[in-house]
Design a protein around this motif. Structure first.
Motif, PDB file in Angstrom:
ATOM      1  N   ASP A 170      47.162  34.671  31.013  1.00 48.83           N
ATOM      2  CA  ASP A 170      48.477  35.285  31.160  1.00 48.83           C
ATOM      3  C   ASP A 170      49.066  34.908  32.511  1.00 48.83           C
ATOM      4  O   ASP A 170      48.499  35.237  33.566  1.00 48.83           O
ATOM      5  CB  ASP A 170      48.369  36.808  31.047  1.00 48.83           C
ATOM      6  N   ASP A 172      51.670  35.937  34.220  1.00 49.65           N
ATOM      7  CA  ASP A 172      52.036  37.040  35.106  1.00 49.65           C
ATOM      8  C   ASP A 172      50.821  37.589  35.841  1.00 49.65           C
ATOM      9  O   ASP A 172      50.910  37.964  37.020  1.00 49.65           O
ATOM     10  CB  ASP A 172      52.713  38.164  34.320  1.00 49.65           C
ATOM     11  N   THR A 173      49.677  37.636  35.158  1.00 46.84           N
ATOM     12  CA  THR A 173      48.452  38.120  35.804  1.00 46.84           C
ATOM     13  C   THR A 173      48.030  37.186  36.927  1.00 46.84           C
ATOM     14  O   THR A 173      47.657  37.637  38.019  1.00 46.84           O
ATOM     15  CB  THR A 173      47.322  38.249  34.772  1.00 46.84           C
ATOM     16  N   VAL A 175      49.946  35.187  38.661  1.00 44.67           N
ATOM     17  CA  VAL A 175      50.930  35.313  39.734  1.00 44.67           C
ATOM     18  C   VAL A 175      50.694  36.579  40.543  1.00 44.67           C
ATOM     19  O   VAL A 175      50.711  36.558  41.788  1.00 44.67           O
ATOM     20  CB  VAL A 175      52.357  35.294  39.149  1.00 44.67           C
ATOM     21  N   ASN A 176      50.448  37.701  39.871  1.00 39.51           N
ATOM     22  CA  ASN A 176      50.219  38.964  40.580  1.00 39.51           C
ATOM     23  C   ASN A 176      48.953  38.921  41.421  1.00 39.51           C
ATOM     24  O   ASN A 176      48.930  39.428  42.553  1.00 39.51           O
ATOM     25  CB  ASN A 176      50.151  40.116  39.583  1.00 39.51           C
ATOM     26  N   ALA A 321      56.455  29.401  39.269  1.00 40.10           N
ATOM     27  CA  ALA A 321      56.163  30.832  39.252  1.00 40.10           C
ATOM     28  C   ALA A 321      55.389  31.252  40.491  1.00 40.10           C
ATOM     29  O   ALA A 321      55.661  32.313  41.079  1.00 40.10           O
ATOM     30  CB  ALA A 321      55.380  31.186  37.987  1.00 40.10           C
ATOM     31  N   ALA A 325      56.715  33.738  43.710  1.00 41.68           N
ATOM     32  CA  ALA A 325      55.974  34.945  44.091  1.00 41.68           C
ATOM     33  C   ALA A 325      55.512  34.923  45.539  1.00 41.68           C
ATOM     34  O   ALA A 325      55.158  35.973  46.088  1.00 41.68           O
ATOM     35  CB  ALA A 325      54.763  35.123  43.175  1.00 41.68           C
TER      36      ALA A 325
END
Length: 342
Positions: A170, A172-173, A175-176, A321, A325
């Motif tokens: 994933d 987003d995971t 990136v976070n 991405a 971030a």
């Protein structure tokens, strides 16, 4: 700009290449830097914190990228790691530093080839080895390791972080998690007056930083299991902040997060943080302030869109991405990646 250009611009002669997860891309990033440095005529020193460059991943059993060593490179590795080396060495020098793979030796590469690096485990040993490699002619030293091996980060403050798709399928995971790691690596330096007050302390677990710019040492020898005591003392003294001399773990951090008003925190740097990503994000989202007495320098992030677990991201989208971030941090895809994995 290339990774090598950033290293040159920052005059970073000792660089720690770390991965935020196993197989994130640090070894391929290291090989990229080795090739770039060799093209510029530099004589390198190479070692690791632990074991890196082995032909098979010891966990997954999959093939891993080799570490390539040009002629003239000064290397430090454990003796048993040399059994699978294709590089020829000369002038081996015993160090008296022992690892699970045997004594670490320092030698010069006589004929180029691949090598497994299995370096020292402790900061003082790494410092000694880097000094000896420099004495033997290494003008730039690269240390391959991971940030859960604290030895390197205690004696190296210039870091390149490898962020890889292996963290999660994933985006987003990934990136976070990358934002969390970079946030911890870029903790700002403590105000000078705080450093001065700390320098006057006897050896202790830390103390309360008082409004009059003095520090009241904790009466207990360790922070372990003292989270409630720490926060209670903070409220009673109406302190400016808390200085923690040692590891900041999940239990202690949970006590800090339980406070309505978060105390300012001062630690050595991210090598002392043993907290969860969700705890860190909660602290920062609530406006928590944290400072480092020995801040680290994150030179750049290496972004690897491929995972050996079988998934991958579109390279341009992945790079974009991660860049979005991490404003202010150079993010580079130094590919091509070895076997499109690492």
């Amino acid at each position: 700009m290339h990774l090598y250009d950033i290293i040159k611009e920052q005059n970073a002669d000792r660089v720690f290449i770390a991965g935020m997860a196993k197989n994130a891309g640090k070894t391929s990033t290291l090989n990229h830097l080795i090739n770039a440095s060799a093209l510029h005529g530099e004589r390198l020193g190479l070692t690791s914190t632990g074991r890196d460059g082995e032909p098979l991943d010891l966990v997954t059993g999959k093939a891993k990228p080799h570490i390539f060593c040009p002629k003239g490179t000064i290397i430090a590795t454990a003796q048993s790691a040399l059994r699978i080396s294709t590089a020829t060495l000369r002038d081996p020098e015993p160090t008296g530093i022992h690892t699970p793979l045997g004594e670490v030796i320092i030698a010069e590469v006589a004929h180029e080839g691949n090598l497994e690096l299995a370096g020292p485990l402790y900061a003082k040993d790494l410092e000694y080895i880097m000094a000896r490699m420099a004495e033997r002619g290494a003008t730039r030293i690269y240390v391959d390791g991971s940030l859960d091996r604290k030895a390197a980060a205690l004696v190296l403050d210039k870091i390149i972080l490898a962020v890889g798709a292996v963290v999660s399928p994933d985006l987003d995971t990934v990136v976070n998690e990358a934002a969390t790691w970079v946030g911890q690596l870029t903790i700002l330096a403590a105000p000078p007056w705080v450093g001065l007050a700390i320098s006057k302390l006897p050896p202790c677990a830390g103390g309360l930083i008082l409004p009059d710019k003095t520090i009241s040492p904790f009466p207990f020898p360790t922070l372990l299991g003292r989270g409630h005591d720490l926060t209670s003392a903070y409220k009673q003294k109406n302190a400016w902040g808390i200085y923690l001399n040692g590891a900041l773990g999940e239990e202690t951090f949970a006590s800090i997060l339980s406070q309505n008003k978060l105390p300012r925190l001062v630690i050595r740097n991210s090598t002392c943080l043993f907290v969860t990503s969700s705890q860190w994000r909660q602290f920062k989202n609530r406006g928590g302030e944290i400072y480092a007495t020995h801040p680290l320098s994150l030179l750049a992030v290496s972004a690897n869109p491929f995972s050996p677990e079988g998934w991958e991201f579109i390279p341009e989208e992945f790079l974009g991405a991660i860049k979005d971030a991490l404003p202010g941090v150079p993010v580079i895809n130094p590919g091509p990646w070895v076997m499109n994995y690492y």
